[in-house]
Design an enzyme around this catalytic site. Structure first.
Site, PDB file in Angstrom:
ATOM      1  N   ARG A 220       0.782  -1.023  -0.021  1.00 18.97           N
ATOM      2  CA  ARG A 220       0.129  -0.079  -0.041  1.00 18.97           C
ATOM      3  C   ARG A 220       0.861   1.463  -0.158  1.00 18.97           C
ATOM      4  O   ARG A 220       0.573   2.159  -0.462  1.00 18.97           O
ATOM      5  CB  ARG A 220      -0.779   0.048   1.184  1.00 18.97           C
TER       6      ARG A 220
ATOM      7  N   HIS B 133       2.996   6.254  -2.386  1.00 21.09           N
ATOM      8  CA  HIS B 133       4.229   7.000  -2.389  1.00 21.09           C
ATOM      9  C   HIS B 133       5.254   6.798  -3.563  1.00 21.09           C
ATOM     10  O   HIS B 133       5.942   7.911  -3.884  1.00 21.09           O
ATOM     11  CB  HIS B 133       4.977   6.903  -1.048  1.00 21.09           C
TER      12      HIS B 133
END
Length: 117
Positions: A77, A82
C-alpha cells in the site's frame, strides 16, 4: 473517524481480494493484463485498500495470526501510494497469482475464529 472494529477491516481485505481476482479474470493472462490500464488501476487501488485496512487491524490481532503477511500487505500500500510511478504491474500480477487465494483462506479462517464460529 469512528473505529469500525477489526472484523470490519478484515472483511474489507477479503472484499478487495475478491475484487482483484474478479478483475484479473477479465483479462487473458499477464500479457493482456499489461495492456489494460483500467484493470491495472483497479487492481492497484484494491491493493491500496488492503494495505489501509491492514493498518487499522490492531497489533494484538496481527500477533495472534502471524502466518498472514501483514507487513507486506501494508508495505505494498505504501509503495503504491508513495512510489506509484515505480509500480511494476508484473509484481501485482504475481502477488495475485501466488498469494491472494491463500491469504483469503487464511483471513476467512481468522474471521471464523474471531467470531467464534
Amino acid at each position: 473517524m469512528k473505529d469500525r472494529g477489526h472484523i470490519a477491516y478484515i472483511e474489507d481485505i477479503i472484499e478487495s481480494i475478491d475484487k482483484i481476482l474478479r478483475y484479473l479474470d477479465t483479462v487473458n493472462g499477464l500479457d493482456d493484463f499489461l495492456k489494460n490500464e483500467m484493470v491495472i488501476d483497479a487492481v492497484t487501488r484494491n491493493y491500496e485498500i488492503i494495505g489501509e485496512a491492514v493498518n487499522q487491524v490492531p497489533k494484538a490481532v496481527k500477533e495472534k495470526y502471524p502466518q498472514l503477511p501483514w507487513k507486506q500487505m501494508y508495505g505494498l500500500r505504501n509503495f503504491a501510494i508513495h512510489e506509484y510511478h515505480l509500480i511494476d504491474p508484473v509484481i501485482l500480477w504475481e502477488i495475485a497469482e501466488d498469494h491472494l487465494v491463500d491469504n483469503k483462506i487464511q483471513l476467512e479462517n481468522l474471521l471464523d475464529q474471531e467470531r467464534g464460529t
